[in-house]
Scaffold this active site. Structure first.
Site, PDB file in Angstrom:
ATOM      1  CD  GLU A  44      -3.089  -0.831  -0.087  1.00 14.64           C
ATOM      2  OE1 GLU A  44      -2.925   0.230  -0.492  1.00 14.64           O
ATOM      3  OE2 GLU A  44      -3.686  -1.710  -0.415  1.00 14.64           O
ATOM      4  CE1 TYR A 127      -6.767   3.319  -0.368  1.00 16.04           C
ATOM      5  CE2 TYR A 127      -4.430   3.173  -0.049  1.00 16.04           C
ATOM      6  CZ  TYR A 127      -5.422   2.536  -0.568  1.00 16.04           C
ATOM      7  OH  TYR A 127      -5.482   1.496  -1.423  1.00 16.04           O
ATOM      8  CG  ASP A 145      -7.691   4.862  -3.970  1.00 19.42           C
ATOM      9  OD1 ASP A 145      -8.889   4.965  -4.212  1.00 19.42           O
ATOM     10  OD2 ASP A 145      -6.978   4.110  -4.758  1.00 19.42           O
ATOM     11  CB  CYS A 199     -14.568   2.827 -13.209  1.00 15.78           C
ATOM     12  SG  CYS A 199     -15.652   4.192 -12.870  1.00 15.78           S
TER      13      CYS A 199
END
Length: 358
Positions: A44, A127, A145, A199
DNA sequence: AAGCCGGGGTA
DNA sequence: TACCCAGGCTT
C-alpha cells in the site's frame, strides 16, 4: 447525513454483483498471495501515487530483502533508500522504516489492528489505514483514494471537487454505507480493480462494468465528465549545471542531499543553480560552496526531469580537479564502482553512463 | 486549505 | 502537452 444519493440504489445487490465480478476477474498480484499485514502494508505504501506495474518488481525485491518487520527495522536507512531508488516519494521509505521500528519496539512486532494505533504510525494516513484494516484484518473500514472517488463519483453522481479535503470525507461516508460487512476486504479491492481496469479516467469501459445498472453517471451519459477535479498549477522551471568532477585517481565527487526536502538523503553530482549564477561566476561559486577548485569543461549532455511541482533542466559538464580530498562531510570522492552502492535520483542516474566516456 | 514530495505511462 | 496514478506530511 445527506442520503439522497443512496435512495435509488440497492446496496446489497450492488455488493453482490461487484463481489461476484471480483471473484472471477481479480488481478493476480504478488501482495495478494496472502493477507499478511506486513505485505499489505508495504504494498500500500509503494502503491501511493504509483501504478501497479511499476510497483511489482520493487515489491518482490523488497520482500526478498526484508521478509518481515524485523529485517526492515534493523536495516540501514541508506540501504532501504537504495531499494527504493527510482520509485520516487522517498519519504515513504523513510516513514515506513520509522513506523516498522515503532511496531517492533512498541507492539512486539505485531502490526496493530486498532484503528487509532495503526493510524498514528508514520506514513499511514486515512487511506492506508483503511486498506490495511480491511484487507489484512477484514474490518469494514473505507479506503478512499483517487480510484475510489472516481468510481463512486460516477455511481452516485457526486460533483464535488475531489481535490478538496472535505470531499474525501463525503466519499468516506458513502463508502462506509456501501461497503460489504461480510467481506470488506474483497469489496475495497474490487473497487480498486474496477477503477483500474474498467472505470478508468478516460473512456471508461462501461459495457463491461458489473455495476453499470447502478451507475447514475452511466444512466445520464455523463461518466466522462466525472469526477470533477480542479486543475493543478504548472510546475516552475529550474536550471542547473551538474558537474562530473574527476580527480587524478579517476574518482568523482558526489554529494549527499539534506535530510529533508526534495530527494532527501539521496546522493547526486554537485549542481550549480544556473538561474542564479552566471557562467563567469561558476568557478568561484563552486570554490565558495563546495571548497572545490575545478576546471569546468564543455557540456556533454542535457537532462530534463519533470517532478510533480518542479521541472529541472540540467546541463551536464565534465570537470577536473587536482584535489584528492574534500573538506565538506556531505561530499565524497568515489570510484565508478563504489558509486553504484549509493541511492541516486533518476535524473542523476542518467548521468552515470557519461562518466567513463572520454 | 494549500504546498511539498518522484517518476512513469498514456492520449 | 496535460493528465493520471492503491496519498501523507507540513505549514
Amino acid at each position: 447525513m445527506n442520503d439522497k444519493r443512496l435512495e435509488h440504489i440497492n446496496i446489497s445487490a450492488f455488493q453482490q454483483d461487484l463481489l461476484r465480478w471480483y471473484e472471477e476477474n481479480k488481478r493476480n498480484l504478488p501482495w495478494r498471495e496472502n493477507n499478511n499485514a506486513y505485505r499489505v502494508w508495504v504494498s500500500e505504501i509503494m502503491l501511493q501515487q504509483t501504478k501497479v506495474d511499476t510497483v511489482i518488481p520493487y515489491f518482490n525485491r523488497f520482500m526478498e530483502k526484508y521478509p518481515t518487520v524485523y529485517e526492515l527495522a534493523e536495516a540501514e536507512q541508506q540501504d532501504v533508500l537504495k531499494q527504493w531508488e527510482g520509485l520516487g516519494y522517498y519519504s515513504r521509505a523513510r516513514n515506513l522504516q520509522t513506523a516498522v521500528r515503532e511496531v517492533v519496539e512498541t507492539y512486539d512486532g505485531k502490526i496493530p489492528d486498532d484503528p487509532k494505533q495503526l493510524g498514528s504510525l508514520k506514513g499511514i494516513g486515512p487511506y492506508t489505514k483503511g486498506a490495511i484494516l480491511s484487507i489484512a484484518y477484514n474490518q469494514p473500514i473505507p479506503a478512499v483514494d483517487g480510484n475510489v472517488m472516481r468510481v463512486f463519483s460516477r455511481v452516485l453522481h457526486i460533483e464535488e471537487d475531489i481535490t478538496q479535503s472535505s470531499t474525501k470525507k463525503l466519499f468516506e461516508y458513502y463508502v462506509g454505507e456501501m461497503i460489504s460487512k461480510e467481506d470488506p476486504s474483497s469489496f475495497n479491492q474490487a473497487i480498486m480493480d474496477l477503477g483500474a481496469t474498467i472505470c478508468t479516467p478516460k473512456q471508461p469501459l462501461c459495457m463491461f462494468c458489473p455495476v453499470m445498472e447502478y451507475c447514475q453517471a452511466y444512466v445520464e451519459g455523463i461518466q466522462e465528465s466525472l469526477p470533477v477535479k480542479k486543475k493543478a498549477k504548472k510546475q516552475q522551471k529550474k536550471k542547473y549545471i551538474a558537474l562530473l568532477i574527476q580527480n587524478k585517481e579517476g574518482k568523482y565527487v558526489i554529494e549527499k542531499r539534506p535530510d529533508s526536502g526534495l530527494l532527501a538523503g539521496l546522493w547526486q553530482f554537485p549542481m550549480i543553480p544556473a538561474d542564479e549564477i552566471v557562467e563567469s561566476d561558476w568557478h568561484r561559486w563552486l570554490l565558495e560552496n563546495y571548497k572545490i577548485d575545478a576546471e569546468i569543461k564543455g557540456s556533454c549532455t542535457a537532462i530534463k526531469h519533470v517532478f510533480s511541482h518542479i521541472i529541472w533542466n540540467v546541463d551536464v559538464r565534465k570537470a577536473t580537479t587536482n584535489q584528492e580530498t574534500v573538506s565538506d562531510s556531505r561530499l565524497k570522492f568515489v570510484s565508478i564502482e563504489e558509486l553504484k552502492e549509493y541511492p541516486f535520483p533518476v535524473p542523476h542516474q542518467k548521468m552515470i553512463p557519461f562518466l567513463e566516456e572520454k
